[in-house]
Design a protein around this motif. Structure first.
Motif: not given
Length: 137
Positions: A1-28
């Motif tokens: 269960l912890q592995d799944k939580v960690n995997t999901l957390q990693g995916a969430l972090n990656a998605a947030n990083a992509q979203l932040a990158s897109k937000d920065q691109d949009l701001a630029n």
């Protein structure tokens, strides 16, 4: 269960990083579009100034033509007098110089207006292309 939580957390972090990158691109992009809009505005102001200068030059040309016409009429009256002929000749030469100066000014202003319009078209094309890119994303 912890592995799944960690995997999901990693995916969430990656998605947030992509979203932040897109937000920065949009701001630029928004900043670039704002700069282009400001540049277009400056160019429109320059075009308005050039149009005003052209109108003033046309008025000057008209006044010079009117003055030249007036001096030509005076020349007809003074042709019998030798001294008057010289004065008329000087006035006609001066009117011709004024007309030449006014014509040169008009040509220069027209060339500047063509240049400003070309730059405005290029800027507008770039802004439209960028806008399409943004809409595509």
């Amino acid at each position: 269960l912890q592995d799944k939580v960690n995997t999901l957390q990693g995916a969430l972090n990656a998605a947030n990083a992509q979203l932040a990158s897109k937000d920065q691109d949009l701001a630029n992009t928004v900043m670039e579009v704002s700069q282009l809009v400001a540049e277009v505005s400056r160019m429109e102001e320059a075009q308005a100034g050039a149009a005003a200068a052209l109108a003033a030059t046309e008025r000057l040309l008209s006044a010079a033509k009117s003055e030249a016409d007036s001096w030509r009429a005076e020349a007809v009256k003074l042709t019998d007098e030798l001294v008057a002929e010289r004065q008329v000749s000087d006035k006609l030469r001066e009117a011709s110089e004024l007309a030449e100066d006014a014509s040169a000014d008009k040509a220069m202003v027209e060339a500047e207006m063509v240049e400003v319009l070309a730059q405005l078209r290029r800027d507008l094309s770039r802004a439209e292309a960028r806008n399409k890119e943004l809409q595509a994303e």
